[in-house]
Design a protein around this motif. Structure first.
Motif, PDB file in Angstrom:
ATOM      1  N   MET A   1      11.512  -1.565   6.130  1.00  0.00           N
ATOM      2  CA  MET A   1      11.325  -1.214   4.719  1.00  0.00           C
ATOM      3  C   MET A   1      11.142  -2.467   3.880  1.00  0.00           C
ATOM      4  O   MET A   1      11.857  -3.454   4.044  1.00  0.00           O
ATOM      5  N   VAL A   2      10.155  -2.413   2.980  1.00  0.00           N
ATOM      6  CA  VAL A   2       9.914  -3.488   2.023  1.00  0.00           C
ATOM      7  C   VAL A   2      10.119  -2.905   0.637  1.00  0.00           C
ATOM      8  O   VAL A   2       9.437  -1.951   0.249  1.00  0.00           O
TER       9      VAL A   2
ATOM     10  N   LEU B 292       7.683  -8.716   4.022  1.00  0.00           N
ATOM     11  CA  LEU B 292       6.940  -7.957   5.023  1.00  0.00           C
ATOM     12  C   LEU B 292       7.218  -8.493   6.431  1.00  0.00           C
ATOM     13  O   LEU B 292       7.442  -7.724   7.372  1.00  0.00           O
ATOM     14  N   ALA B 293       7.240  -9.835   6.575  1.00  0.00           N
ATOM     15  CA  ALA B 293       7.518 -10.450   7.879  1.00  0.00           C
ATOM     16  C   ALA B 293       8.903 -10.067   8.374  1.00  0.00           C
ATOM     17  O   ALA B 293       9.099  -9.794   9.568  1.00  0.00           O
ATOM     18  N   ARG B 294       9.860 -10.040   7.481  1.00  0.00           N
ATOM     19  CA  ARG B 294      11.229  -9.681   7.863  1.00  0.00           C
ATOM     20  C   ARG B 294      11.309  -8.246   8.379  1.00  0.00           C
ATOM     21  O   ARG B 294      12.074  -7.938   9.290  1.00  0.00           O
ATOM     22  N   ALA B 295      10.495  -7.355   7.786  1.00  0.00           N
ATOM     23  CA  ALA B 295      10.473  -5.971   8.263  1.00  0.00           C
ATOM     24  C   ALA B 295       9.720  -5.852   9.585  1.00  0.00           C
ATOM     25  O   ALA B 295      10.086  -5.065  10.460  1.00  0.00           O
TER      26      ALA B 295
ATOM     27  N   LEU C 246       6.974   1.144   2.504  1.00  0.00           N
ATOM     28  CA  LEU C 246       6.697   0.144   1.469  1.00  0.00           C
ATOM     29  C   LEU C 246       6.821   0.788   0.095  1.00  0.00           C
ATOM     30  O   LEU C 246       6.011   1.655  -0.268  1.00  0.00           O
ATOM     31  N   ASP C 247       7.837   0.371  -0.649  1.00  0.00           N
ATOM     32  CA  ASP C 247       8.128   0.969  -1.953  1.00  0.00           C
ATOM     33  C   ASP C 247       7.623   0.076  -3.080  1.00  0.00           C
ATOM     34  O   ASP C 247       8.315  -0.833  -3.527  1.00  0.00           O
ATOM     35  N   GLU C 248       6.394   0.316  -3.536  1.00  0.00           N
ATOM     36  CA  GLU C 248       5.752  -0.441  -4.622  1.00  0.00           C
ATOM     37  C   GLU C 248       5.945  -1.954  -4.452  1.00  0.00           C
ATOM     38  O   GLU C 248       6.413  -2.628  -5.372  1.00  0.00           O
ATOM     39  N   PRO C 249       5.592  -2.514  -3.307  1.00  0.00           N
ATOM     40  CA  PRO C 249       5.878  -3.921  -3.035  1.00  0.00           C
ATOM     41  C   PRO C 249       5.067  -4.905  -3.866  1.00  0.00           C
ATOM     42  O   PRO C 249       5.403  -6.081  -3.914  1.00  0.00           O
TER      43      PRO C 249
ATOM     44  N   TYR D 295       3.235   4.196   2.052  1.00  0.00           N
ATOM     45  CA  TYR D 295       3.145   3.278   0.921  1.00  0.00           C
ATOM     46  C   TYR D 295       3.338   4.082  -0.360  1.00  0.00           C
ATOM     47  O   TYR D 295       2.655   5.086  -0.583  1.00  0.00           O
ATOM     48  N   VAL D 296       4.267   3.657  -1.195  1.00  0.00           N
ATOM     49  CA  VAL D 296       4.541   4.340  -2.461  1.00  0.00           C
ATOM     50  C   VAL D 296       4.004   3.505  -3.612  1.00  0.00           C
ATOM     51  O   VAL D 296       4.262   2.299  -3.698  1.00  0.00           O
ATOM     52  N   THR D 297       3.235   4.131  -4.495  1.00  0.00           N
ATOM     53  CA  THR D 297       2.714   3.419  -5.666  1.00  0.00           C
ATOM     54  C   THR D 297       2.355   4.406  -6.767  1.00  0.00           C
ATOM     55  O   THR D 297       2.124   5.596  -6.513  1.00  0.00           O
TER      56      THR D 297
END
Length: 378
Positions: free
Chosen positions: A98-99, A167-170, A180-183, A212-214
């Motif tokens: 998750m980001v 992103l890399a950490r996820a 991905l929550d509005e990254p 992807y949430v936006t």
């Protein structure tokens, strides 16, 4: 890969019963009111909608950060949540990446340590060896173009680099599904545009499956394989970006995705995929109508501004040609918008900046029949 069935999430309504999303008992508000969708392997699936429509609550329910009121969520062969059978897998057991909107990077750690930390805190039985951890971290840093910054403090990165670090950490945990929550919402407009293509590149290269949430329509159109447009806790339409834009299923979708001209009309003729309608300003013909209405039905016509072909001269040999007067125009850099008055109706045209017609000019405009969309009246 991921299946969400009849997902509902309600909250005790202690203060805001005027929200309009109460249950029959009037004591609960449904943030998500019955959502169904599937996410395919290797797909970037976007939940799009205005603030408060339930998209983030849906994402958090998939992640295990919210406990849904009803429904079922499965990932591959695993049941993550099932209200009927009392299944609710913990978030840390779901194996999802998750980001967040805020990135949530650890400021006291280097770039390398930020990425390695999720692997280092895994249970001993699942934790990779030190050499494998180092190899996996180096790999994702190279993929996200952060390899040269491994030793740098995370706070010394730019906004775009911090987004890639999150992103890399996820990615380093090799999750089945990315959330991905509005990254990109914290980035400035220019960087946000660049990062849209960067994220899409990574998703394609790594064959990531992601939700992807936006609330950003342009972002959703650029990045998505498919889009689910949400409104008041429900999904109004699911489709490919071009389909959502050119064939909106409801007035809300047509209004939320881009800009549309809306004209109320009555159906006078139906023949195969051709429908003729009469509006107060004149007749229009629509081609390629999939769900044809019946003669006599009232429908809402949706026409995108860029589909309105504006001319100073009457052509006469083109379909759907109307006459009007330019009321105002606006230069927007790459396009010019004209507002044309036809009786009491205002029609917006979007043209190449080479065409700029001053207010007060008599004009003629036409719309190709396959660009006339019929939207059910709410």
């Amino acid at each position: 890969m991921l299946t969400v069935e009849s997902l509902k999430k309600s909250y005790d309504d202690t203060a805001g019963r005027a929200s309009g999303r109460r249950s029959d008992a009037g004591t609960r508000v449904f943030a998500v009111g019955g959502v169904d969708f599937e996410v395919h392997d290797g797909e970037l699936f976007t939940l799009l909608g205005p603030s408060g429509c339930g998209k983030t609550t849906t994402l958090r329910s998939v992640a295990g950060l919210e406990r849904p009121t009803e429904g079922r969520v499965t990932l591959g062969g695993r049941v993550l949540f099932d209200s009927k059978h009392g299944v609710n897998m913990r978030a840390n057991q779901r194996g999802l990446g998750m980001v967040f909107q805020s990135y949530a990077i650890w400021p006291h750690m280097s770039v390398f340590k930020n990425v390695s930390f999720p692997l280092e805190v895994m249970p001993r039985a699942k934790r990779p060896g030190r050499k494998e951890i180092e190899d996996r971290v180096r790999q994702v840093l190279e993929v996200t173009e952060l390899g040269a910054y491994a030793a740098r403090a995370a706070t010394k990165l730019s906004g775009g680099q911090q987004q890639r670090l999150a992103l890399a950490r996820a990615l380093v945990t090799r999750p089945e599904l990315m959330l991905l929550d509005e990254p990109l919402s914290n980035l400035d407009a220019k960087l946000r545009e660049t990062m849209r293509f960067e994220l899409k590149r990574l998703q394609r290269e790594l064959n990531l499956t992601a939700i992807y949430v936006t609330h950003d329509q342009s972002e959703a159109l650029v990045m998505s394989n498919r889009i689910a447009v949400m409104n008041q806790g429900r999904i109004e339409q699911i489709g490919k970006p071009r389909e959502i834009y050119t064939k909106p299923a409801t007035r809300f979708v047509a209004e939320f995705i881009g800009t549309s001209n809306f004209i109320e009309a009555k159906v006078v003729s139906v023949s195969g995929g051709e429908v003729q309608v009469d509006a107060a300003q004149g007749r229009l013909v629509a081609h390629g109508v999939e769900a044809a209405p019946a003669v006599g039905d009232t429908v809402l016509i949706s026409i995108r501004p860029e589909c309105v072909d504006l001319s100073r001269e009457r052509r006469g040999d083109v379909p759907n040609e109307w006459s009007g007067t330019v009321l105002t125009r606006a230069f927007m850099g790459d396009v010019v918008d004209h507002i044309v008055g036809v009786g009491d109706l205002e029609v917006r045209n979007r043209s190449n900046p080479n065409l700029s017609i001053p207010p007060g000019t008599e004009v003629h405009f036409s719309v190709a029949p396959d660009k006339v969309t019929l939207v059910p009246v709410d």
